[in-house]
Design an enzyme around this catalytic site. Structure first.
Site, PDB file in Angstrom:
ATOM      1  N   ASN A 167       0.780  -1.236   0.000  1.00 41.62           N
ATOM      2  CA  ASN A 167       0.000   0.000   0.000  1.00 41.62           C
ATOM      3  C   ASN A 167       0.814   1.291   0.000  1.00 41.62           C
ATOM      4  O   ASN A 167       0.343   2.307  -0.494  1.00 41.62           O
ATOM      5  CB  ASN A 167      -0.991   0.006   1.165  1.00 41.62           C
ATOM      6  CG  ASN A 167      -0.358  -0.299   2.507  1.00 41.62           C
ATOM      7  OD1 ASN A 167       0.561  -1.114   2.605  1.00 41.62           O
ATOM      8  ND2 ASN A 167      -0.832   0.335   3.551  1.00 41.62           N
ATOM      9  N   GLU A 263       3.433  -5.349  12.324  1.00 39.50           N
ATOM     10  CA  GLU A 263       2.528  -4.210  12.239  1.00 39.50           C
ATOM     11  C   GLU A 263       1.398  -4.664  11.340  1.00 39.50           C
ATOM     12  O   GLU A 263       1.563  -4.807  10.133  1.00 39.50           O
ATOM     13  CB  GLU A 263       3.268  -2.987  11.682  1.00 39.50           C
ATOM     14  CG  GLU A 263       2.556  -1.677  12.003  1.00 39.50           C
ATOM     15  CD  GLU A 263       1.603  -1.250  10.918  1.00 39.50           C
ATOM     16  OE1 GLU A 263       0.408  -1.641  11.003  1.00 39.50           O
ATOM     17  OE2 GLU A 263       2.027  -0.552   9.992  1.00 39.50           O
ATOM     18  N   CYS A 299      -3.485   0.869   7.151  1.00 43.13           N
ATOM     19  CA  CYS A 299      -3.836   0.168   8.382  1.00 43.13           C
ATOM     20  C   CYS A 299      -4.319   1.120   9.462  1.00 43.13           C
ATOM     21  O   CYS A 299      -5.062   0.733  10.363  1.00 43.13           O
ATOM     22  CB  CYS A 299      -2.641  -0.631   8.890  1.00 43.13           C
ATOM     23  SG  CYS A 299      -1.170   0.370   9.169  1.00 43.13           S
ATOM     24  N   GLU A 476       7.310   0.558  16.151  1.00 47.93           N
ATOM     25  CA  GLU A 476       8.199   1.081  15.121  1.00 47.93           C
ATOM     26  C   GLU A 476       8.312   2.592  15.260  1.00 47.93           C
ATOM     27  O   GLU A 476       7.690   3.220  16.095  1.00 47.93           O
ATOM     28  CB  GLU A 476       7.663   0.711  13.731  1.00 47.93           C
ATOM     29  CG  GLU A 476       7.552  -0.788  13.500  1.00 47.93           C
ATOM     30  CD  GLU A 476       7.020  -1.123  12.120  1.00 47.93           C
ATOM     31  OE1 GLU A 476       6.458  -0.233  11.461  1.00 47.93           O
ATOM     32  OE2 GLU A 476       7.166  -2.289  11.702  1.00 47.93           O
TER      33      GLU A 476
END
Length: 501
Positions: A167, A263, A299, A476
């Site tokens: 994405n 993630e 996300c 992250e």
């Protein structure tokens, strides 16, 4: 492919700077897949093949890991200052080629060039951020009695496997390699199967900056990803993608007790309280949905909007007006806000959710099945808003990963909190209120790893990002990420009996 289609593909390749054929990039050079396998990278705007890309097998992944093993000792031994300098130089190169990389992802992933400017900048800034953090790889000393010393050291894993999704291709490729490289690891990067070209271009740009074997890119699908996760010489895996794929990664990595960060997905709530400014909240919600930087294939998008009944109708009207004002079209054209979804099967999946929302009885306010007006081909879906959604509907419970919004009403804050927390996902949440006490109280109770208050989806460098529940493991974008790419070794020293103290 007809002559007309080939000519159109050639024109778009030339505009984007895309070559007709790509190999794997291993050991600082281009190589072919060992079995000769290739697949087409399809332009989601035209639904036509743009380039032919090598498909890595397990043998190819093994070759990439071997190149990394050879390069790893020298990369660690060069020291953090040298590594930081090279990573910063790579960031400069990416910045110099920002326009080219933006056009590549416009054609390969469907992201508009205007929005891609932010994606490339995010990748550049993350590379620079971790280059600047490299000197923070510090150990500790522990007091011990007598002529002795106890200390800890931070050492890299060696070869790290980094798997990134489709994405935000170049952003995730560039930002994904930054922390492991700064920590002294070498990387085998596997980009999304359908959007690999910008990651390959990144590896090509790195040829003059990183030593051979420090960054290796293998393209392909599940076989390549599974081989990387399962490889005995890869002790650290970082994965971004769906919950189901993340669970498969953990199961495979568990066999060798590998260190894994994930993630994963989210069905993120945006909760608007009755004291919020409705117009401001609605405009910010459109921005947070990331329509213009990935067609809401993000996300962190707040696709589950929980709006107080007192203001729900006004919010929906304002949100729809802002969403309908977005221009949908060819992502190579400046001024276009939304391009197509990244690939056909995902396009069909998103349309399936739209059909499900209608069949479940939600009120379709705007968008819906069918391409936007004026578009006869391409994987285009207009911003789609469902109102009168109930918490039991599938469109309110499952991550759609596209430009589809479910609006739910509420009257009681406990009810809003229950709805926000009832799903097994917990990546982000966004709260809109002018009441600081309410923001703190609700923000502490909502089960999400990253909570905005009156935000539009921006995340500053250094702010840890990670999910609760099935939305991931680890974090992250911070010092925590850098340290996660190291192992702690304890070194206990004592003078030999009778020796010099």
């Amino acid at each position: 492919m007809s002559m007309r289609h080939r000519e159109r593909a050639a024109v778009r390749r030339e505009r984007a700077g895309i070559r007709e054929r790509y190999g794997l990039h291993v050991g600082g050079r281009w190589i072919a897949a060992r079995d000769g396998s290739r697949s087409d990278s399809v332009d989601p705007t035209t639904e036509e093949a743009t380039a032919s890309v090598a498909v890595a097998s397990a043998a190819d992944v093994d070759g990439a890991v071997a190149a990394g093993i050879e390069a790893a000792p020298r990369w660690w031994a060069c020291g953090w200052q040298e590594r930081a300098s090279r990573i910063a130089a790579l960031a400069d190169l990416v910045a110099e080629h920002a326009g080219e990389l933006a056009r590549i992802d416009a054609v390969d992933a469907g992201i508009p060039v205007d929005g891609m400017a932010k994606d490339v900048a995010n990748g550049v800034n993350t590379l620079r951020y971790f280059a600047g953090l490299a000197g923070e790889l510090k150990g500790q000393t522990i007091e011990v009695p007598g002529p002795a010393l106890n200390m800890t050291l931070r050492e890299p894993f060696g070869v790290v496997g980094r798997i990134v999704p489709f994405n935000h291709p170049v952003q995730f490729a560039a930002s994904g390699i930054a922390a492991p490289l700064a920590a002294g690891n070498v990387v085998v990067l596997k980009p999304g199967e359908t959007t690999p070209i910008s990651a390959l271009r990144l590896a090509e740009l790195a040829e003059g900056v990183l030593p051979p074997g420090v960054l290796n890119v293998v393209t392909g699908g599940r076989e390549a990803g599974a081989a990387l996760v399962d490889h005995p010489a890869v002790g650290r895996i970082a994965f971004t993608g769906s919950v189901r794929s993340g669970q498969a990664v953990v199961r495979s990595a568990a066999e060798r007790l590998k260190t894994v960060t994930l993630e994963l997905g989210g069905k993120n709530p945006l909760v608007v309280f009755p004291d919020a400014d409705v117009e401001t909240a609605a405009r910010a919600a459109v921005t947070a949905m990331n329509f213009n930087r990935g067609q809401a294939q993000s996300c962190g998008s707040p696709s589950r909007m929980l709006i107080h009944e007192r203001i729900r109708r006004d919010f929906v009207d304002a949100f729809v007006a802002a969403a309908e004002a977005l221009t949908v079209g060819d992502p190579l054209d400046p001024g276009v806000a939304m391009g197509p979804l990244a690939f056909e099967s995902h396009y069909r999946r998103v349309l399936g959710y739209v059909d499900r929302g209608v069949s479940e009885g939600a009120r379709l306010v705007t968008g819906g099945p069918g391409r936007p007006t004026g578009l006869s081909r391409g994987y285009f879906v207009a911003p789609t808003v469902f109102d009168d959604v109930t918490p039991d509907m599938i469109i309110a419970r499952e991550e759609i990963f596209g430009p589809v919004v479910a609006v739910l009403g509420w009257t009681d804050e406990d009810e809003a909190l229950r709805i926000a927390n009832e799903l097994p996902l917990g990546l982000t949440a966004n709260l809109w209120t002018n009441d600081l006490g309410r923001a703190v109280s609700f923000g502490k109770q909502v089960q999400a790893g990253y909570v905005w208050v009156n935000g539009a989806g921006e995340r500053p460098l250094g702010a840890p990002f990670g999910g609760y529940k099935l939305s991931g493991l680890g974090s992250e974008n911070s010092l925590d990420e850098l340290l996660s790419f190291t192992r702690t070794k304890n070194l206990s020293l004592r003078a030999a009996p009778g020796g010099a103290a």
